[in-house]
Design an enzyme around this catalytic site. Structure first.
Site, mmCIF file in Angstrom:
data_model
loop_
_atom_site.group_PDB
_atom_site.id
_atom_site.type_symbol
_atom_site.label_atom_id
_atom_site.label_comp_id
_atom_site.label_asym_id
_atom_site.label_seq_id
_atom_site.Cartn_x
_atom_site.Cartn_y
_atom_site.Cartn_z
ATOM 1 N N PHE B 254 0.833 -1.213 0.000
ATOM 2 C CA PHE B 254 0.000 0.000 0.000
ATOM 3 C C PHE B 254 0.864 1.258 0.000
ATOM 4 O O PHE B 254 0.442 2.297 0.495
ATOM 5 C CB PHE B 254 -0.960 -0.001 1.199
ATOM 6 C CG PHE B 254 -1.690 -1.306 1.385
ATOM 7 C CD1 PHE B 254 -2.599 -1.737 0.443
ATOM 8 C CD2 PHE B 254 -1.443 -2.110 2.486
ATOM 9 C CE1 PHE B 254 -3.264 -2.943 0.595
ATOM 10 C CE2 PHE B 254 -2.091 -3.325 2.639
ATOM 11 C CZ PHE B 254 -3.008 -3.739 1.690
ATOM 12 N N GLY B 480 0.048 -8.857 -3.423
ATOM 13 C CA GLY B 480 -1.279 -9.307 -3.012
ATOM 14 C C GLY B 480 -2.348 -8.899 -4.016
ATOM 15 O O GLY B 480 -3.528 -9.184 -3.848
ATOM 16 N N ALA B 523 -0.036 -3.341 -13.324
ATOM 17 C CA ALA B 523 -0.675 -4.220 -14.308
ATOM 18 C C ALA B 523 -0.452 -3.692 -15.717
ATOM 19 O O ALA B 523 -0.065 -4.434 -16.621
ATOM 20 C CB ALA B 523 -2.165 -4.349 -14.001
ATOM 21 N N ASN B 629 -8.620 -9.433 -15.055
ATOM 22 C CA ASN B 629 -9.144 -10.590 -14.316
ATOM 23 C C ASN B 629 -10.289 -10.075 -13.462
ATOM 24 O O ASN B 629 -10.088 -9.271 -12.544
ATOM 25 C CB ASN B 629 -8.045 -11.218 -13.445
ATOM 26 C CG ASN B 629 -8.553 -12.407 -12.627
ATOM 27 O OD1 ASN B 629 -9.613 -12.349 -11.999
ATOM 28 N ND2 ASN B 629 -7.806 -13.497 -12.627
ATOM 29 N N LYS B 631 -12.028 -11.250 -11.172
ATOM 30 C CA LYS B 631 -12.028 -11.535 -9.727
ATOM 31 C C LYS B 631 -10.978 -10.711 -8.983
ATOM 32 O O LYS B 631 -11.276 -10.074 -7.974
ATOM 33 C CB LYS B 631 -11.778 -13.029 -9.494
ATOM 34 C CG LYS B 631 -11.851 -13.415 -8.024
ATOM 35 C CD LYS B 631 -11.509 -14.879 -7.796
ATOM 36 C CE LYS B 631 -12.719 -15.763 -8.035
ATOM 37 N NZ LYS B 631 -12.441 -17.179 -7.650
ATOM 38 N N GLU B 703 -5.907 1.684 -6.861
ATOM 39 C CA GLU B 703 -6.120 2.881 -6.037
ATOM 40 C C GLU B 703 -7.435 3.574 -6.348
ATOM 41 O O GLU B 703 -7.852 4.469 -5.621
ATOM 42 C CB GLU B 703 -4.953 3.847 -6.256
ATOM 43 C CG GLU B 703 -3.641 3.278 -5.717
ATOM 44 C CD GLU B 703 -2.423 4.049 -6.170
ATOM 45 O OE1 GLU B 703 -2.361 4.359 -7.383
ATOM 46 O OE2 GLU B 703 -1.553 4.332 -5.343
#
Lengths: 324, 742
Positions: B254, B480, B523, B629, B631, B703
């Site tokens: 974070f 994560g 990403a 993705n 999920k 974010e």
């Protein structure tokens, strides 16, 4: 953590003879030892003693073994039926994992959650007598407004003990000399005064073996906890209330409070303001006046005074069925 | 065979192979490929690498806020059982962490203590317990000095910070004072937010291992290994080639692990001194005391509008705090620059120098704090103007970037608001203070979400083996978020491989340098590098097949073209195909304004007796380019929205007024939302491709979920109670006075 000796007791008698600090669930003590706030030279493990039963006595009361886990006590059928205030208080505390480990006796002996007690870089009379109180003049949002002294404004963190105090629990102990004592919960805790490091009436080496509850009280029961988040937070204010109304008048009342003082707080003046009166907001306000007559805020906890008044009035309305 | 493929985003990429892939896995809500490792405890986090002969280090924090260290009485603990030594280096120890992405050392030197808890020494022992005991007993003598601890008292001495590449410290256009004076409706209010801690589950941890050639391997919990290795090398005075960082798994960051923190420098110095590996894991209290906080803020919002609700004045003036000599300032106005337009604007940032621990980036620096003020101010303006808050935003939707007039690459803010309103039942919102459910006052709130999109240079190597497996290697991290999974999906989609046949290796500076995780760029940046590498692999497969790449269909490990079907492994040949892709930012980020957008809706209950606020439900509708993705993207948004609950209601890092020291430095008293505080949260993604952002057409999402989320909750509290609290978090004591009498 300091190096310490460890002994496992196989009977209460052996435990008190062993001469050391008792450990059961360890949910509070181990944290404190890691931080060197508690530095026992010897731990006596009592967790395997045969003190994990809840038994109903002939007089209708309950005898609760000191090692009954908080989760088990909250789910016990006798407790759920006769002492819902206790079940609710237990479930309002800590987290499921902690309640599975925490014992009934240990819960009574939790140390304060005062920020400065936990911070060994700061002064704290409870942790290091004579060093001063950092909470006075510091940040004290969760700290006490009743029963404080110039040496300490810590609160007792337990929810369970608040319900126990409303229920007139009796703490049964075994002393190293073999004597047993029965201590009313009303005499069990000490005000900080000039010795905030002394929190209870227990003598050195004295072991809590049981907690006795009188027969289930008449009337409605309630536990209400006000907190900064919905789970895993200590009470800003909590109320354990047991009130019966007969013929339109309050026949009996027992009210204990968490988050306000150095011990689960109970004030006979609050109950005196209620008993014999017809439930009304004016009567409830008088009870709140009695409770808060000596209340003193320290800055960031000033809000507890108006908050407690509102919570008490709302709780009494619920307990008596009175409407606004 | 091998090849490289570099792309600088100077031009849009109108098509993407991800839209024409035959494998059909991109975008699917596949389970995390690393999930089983994590839930079974076999993913190796920083402190868990099994290193022979490791010495346990426990860090020692300063017990004064300001002053000079006079002595460290190492002899007092050297004789304790198991203790090896006490190591300190007043010149080299890091005073505080470095910010993310920098390639210079953090501020070094700890003899002059600058804040309470600053790491001044490390105690080494044969066991963790012995080291901790000795660290607690170590006597450090200080010559104490006066410090600056009171933000409010020092506001008058605020200074203009140095220039930042994120946002200009000061910005003005037109004449806001006149515009405010002449506005048909206006508000001039000040919001405050407290310091916050990222509270990642895994504490900062490092294991330092030097080899006989003077090269350091640091197993660390760091989000950006490529630049972190450079920072660490500079701090230690060694060549960057001599430092390798290994960070395959990171238990949340974070922002708190963007730059190297004091434990890595201390561990490396101690390991060099001892001549054996050293492990240093911060205690939770040290993570609070001596890493990095999100700055507290004071934000003056001035909004003026004409009778139709069109903004004529937009002012956002922010005060934040940081240590002296630190360049970072919390860029609260960053989203305000492009969220709404007005002819008269002033967006300023000034900074108060305090002797508090470092402030730096925490999830959505700028927008997370700034939108708590901006989006509540918009709610206040809507109320003052008698306009529905969604309508007010519609009236003020800009056509292009208000600063540069560049077109938005995509912008679906209004659609997010409208779809959210319909799904949430916004039309059922009552007037403030009028909806009640027993003891609970009920309210609804809305807020916009904006978050600037970033692309960072990033490389990846993809090896297609003879066995028909793809191996992706990059110094990218997965903190994560799901990087492992989305990179496998991108490679699988392009190479026609089921996800089981793609192996992703991350978090090692021996792999091609990468953007790392931060700023929601991970990403888009690392995904594009994998895409580019796979594009080259496809070309080579086509060549081997003797067809045009466009004629090639890759699916389930087979190449299909020209009425032939050949196994991909066979085409890869005995040596396989090794391809490296590199993406770099280019002109597109200037000629278009790139951001992701969303709309937050929240329903709260406020207890009429106590003022306790409980969130009942939340909805976020987001548009962030391609969703890689479904999920993991949803999880990112839910995590961000949960951060929003904390920012709005519970998280409050308290500095003791007497020494700046953190008071609530554990997870019992620093209240992050826990399960019972987190209600039903729904997330909806709008279909979108951003051809200006990168070749995979995806934008940042990690974010976006926090930006504006807390404001929606605060607006709901107002709607429930009619009480407007402008001092975050909205704890019950701030609401109590405004509640109706019992």
């Amino acid at each position: 953590m300091k190096t310490f000796d460890y002994a496992r007791a196989d009977s209460p008698e052996a435990a008190v003879a062993a001469g050391g600090r008792f450990i059961a669930g360890g949910t509070n003590l181990l944290d404190l030892m890691k931080l060197q706030i508690e530095t026992p030279e010897k731990l006596v493990d009592i967790s395997r003693l045969d003190l994990a039963q809840v038994e109903r006595r002939e007089d209708g009361g309950l005898t609760i073994g000191a090692l009954v886990p908080n989760s088990d006590l909250a789910a016990n059928a006798h407790v759920v039926d006769g002492y819902p205030v206790l079940a609710r208080a237990l479930l309002a505390g800590a987290s499921g994992q902690l309640r599975n480990k925490a014992s009934t006796g240990g819960n009574l002996l939790q140390r304060t959650r005062c920020y400065y007690f936990y911070d060994t870089a700061m002064a704290c009379n409870k942790r290091a007598p004579g060093s001063g109180c950092s909470a006075i003049g510091g940040y004290n949002r969760i700290l006490a407004i009743l029963g404080t002294s110039a040496q300490c404004i810590a609160t007792h963190p337990s929810d369970m003990a608040v319900a126990m105090r409303a229920l007139d629990a009796v703490i049964v102990t075994l002393k190293p000399d073999g004597d047993r004592r029965r201590i009313s919960i009303h005499d069990f805790y000490r005000l900080p005064g000039d010795t905030p490091q002394i929190e209870t009436d227990l003598e050195a080496g004295e072991l809590i073996t049981h907690i006795d509850l009188p027969p289930p009280p008449a009337g409605q029961q309630l536990y209400r906890k006000v907190r900064d988040r919905a789970s895993y937070a200590f009470a800003l204010v909590s109320v354990a209330g047991i009130v019966s109304v007969e013929d339109g008048k309050i026949a009996s009342a027992a009210l204990a409070f968490g988050g306000l003082g150095p011990m689960p707080w109970r004030d006979p003046a609050v109950e005196a303001a209620l008993i014999g009166q017809a439930p009304s907001d004016a009567v409830f306000a008088a009870a709140a006046d009695a409770l808060l007559a000596e209340a003193k805020g320290f800055g960031s906890n000033d809000f507890k005074i108006p908050l407690t008044r509102r919570v008490l009035i709302a709780s009494l309305r619920e307990l008596t069925g009175a409407s606004a | 065979m091998s090849g490289t493929n570099a792309l600088t985003m100077d031009k849009p990429t109108p098509t993407s192979l991800l839209d024409t892939g035959a494998q059909g896995i991109i975008g699917k809500g596949l389970d995390r490929v690393d999930g089983p490792l994590k839930v079974s405890g076999s993913a190796t986090y920083a402190a868990e690498h099994a290193i022979d002969n490791v010495a346990y280090g426990v860090l020692v924090g300063s017990k004064v806020a300001r002053g000079k260290i006079v002595s460290v009485d190492a002899d007092s603990v050297r004789g304790l059982p198991g203790v090896i030594d006490v190591v300190t280096d007043f010149e080299t120890f890091a005073r505080n962490p470095q910010q993310g992405g920098e390639t210079t050392a953090p501020t070094q030197g700890v003899k002059d203590v600058q804040y309470f808890g600053e790491i001044v020494a490390i105690v080494l022992a044969e066991s963790f317990e012995a080291a901790r005991d000795a660290a607690q007993q170590l006597t450090v003598a200080y010559e104490e000095a006066e410090g600056r601890f009171d933000f409010d008292a020092l506001k008058g001495e605020a200074e203009k910070p140095a220039a930042s590449d994120q946002v200009p410290p000061h910005f003005s256009e037109g004449d806001i004072d006149s515009a405010m004076a002449n506005a048909a409706v206006s508000i001039d209010v000040t919001y405050t937010t407290p310091s916050q801690n990222s509270a990642a589950m895994e504490p900062h941890a490092s294991i330092a291992v030097w080899d006989e050639h003077g090269a350091l391997t640091l197993y660390g919990s760091y989000q950006m290994p490529t630049s972190d290795a450079q920072q660490l090398a500079k701090a230690l005075g060694v060549s960057a080639k001599k430092v390798r960082i290994v960070a395959p798994y990171i238990g949340g960051g974070f922002g708190s692990k963007l730059g190297i923190a004091p434990e890595s420098v201390a561990a490396a110095i101690a390991a060099r001194t001892l001549g054996r590996p050293v492990k240093a894991v911060m205690a939770r209290s040290q993570v609070f005391d001596a890493t990095v906080r999100r700055s507290n803020t004071e934000q003056r919002m001035r909004l003026g509008a004409d009778a139709s609700g069109k903004l004529t004045a937009l002012g956002h003036e922010t005060l934040t705090s940081n240590l002296p000599d630190e360049g970072f300032f919390e860029p609260c106005g960053i989203g305000t620059h492009f969220a709404y337009a007005a002819p008269n604007r002033q967006i300023d940032h000034d900074i108060v120098r305090l002797d508090w621990l470092l402030s730096g980036s925490m999830r959505a620096p700028g927008e997370a704090s700034g939108m708590l003020a901006l989006e509540c101010a918009m709610d206040e303006l809507a109320e003052a103007a008698g306009i529905d808050p969604i309508e007010l935003r519609r009236i003020n939707e800009p056509e292009s970037d208000p600063d540069t007039q560049a077109p938005f690459s995509t912008r679906q803010l209004l659609r997010c608001l409208d779809e959210g309103a319909a799904k949430f039942g916004w039309d059922k919102r009552g007037k403030a203070g009028t909806t009640r459910d027993g003891e609970w006052l009920i309210g609804m709130g809305v807020a916009a979400a904006v978050r600037g999109n970033m692309l960072m240079e990033s490389s990846a190597r993809v090896t297609l083996t003879r066995g028909g497996q793809a191996i992706v290697e990059t110094a990218m991290t997965d903190i994560g978020t799901g990087s492992y999974t989305i990179l496998a999906q991108i490679a699988g989609e392009l190479l026609g491989l089921p996800i089981e046949r793609v192996s992703v290796k991350l978090g090692d500076t021996d792999f091609p340098p990468a953007a790392g995780s931060g700023g929601s760029w991970g990403a888009g940046s690392s995904g594009s590098s994998v895409y580019l590498a796979c594009e080259t692999t496809r070309e080579q497969l086509a060549k081997a097949m003797k067809v045009d790449p466009e004629a090639l269909t890759l699916k389930d490990g087979e190449a299909i073209a020209d009425n032939r079907k050949v196994s991909i492994g066979e085409l890869a040949g005995i040596d396989g195909i090794v391809a490296t892709g590199t993406i770099s930012p280019g002109k597109q980020e200037k000629v278009t304004k790139q951001a992701s957008y969303g709309a937050h809706f929240a329903e709260v209950g406020v207890n009429v007796v106590t003022g306790e606020v409980r969130v009942r439900r939340m909805l976020g509708v987001f548009a962030a380019g391609r969703i890689l993705n479904a999920k993991t993207a949803r999880s990112q948004c839910i995590g961000g929205m949960t951060f929003g609950i904390g920012a709005a209601l519970t998280e409050d890092l308290i500095h003791d007024p007497r020494n700046g020291k953190l008071v609530n430095r554990d997870l019992a008293e620093y209240h992050v939302p826990v399960n019972a505080d987190v209600p039903q949260q729904d997330v909806v993604f709008l279909e979108e491709r951003d051809v200006h952002a990168n070749p995979i057409h995806a934008k940042g999402i990690g974010e976006l979920g926090i930006s504006g989320a807390g404001a929606a909750i605060a607006n709901a509290v107002y709607n429930a109670t009619g009480v407007r609290v402008r001092d975050y978090p909205l704890t019950l004591d701030k609401i109590l006075d405004g509640l109706p009498a019992l």
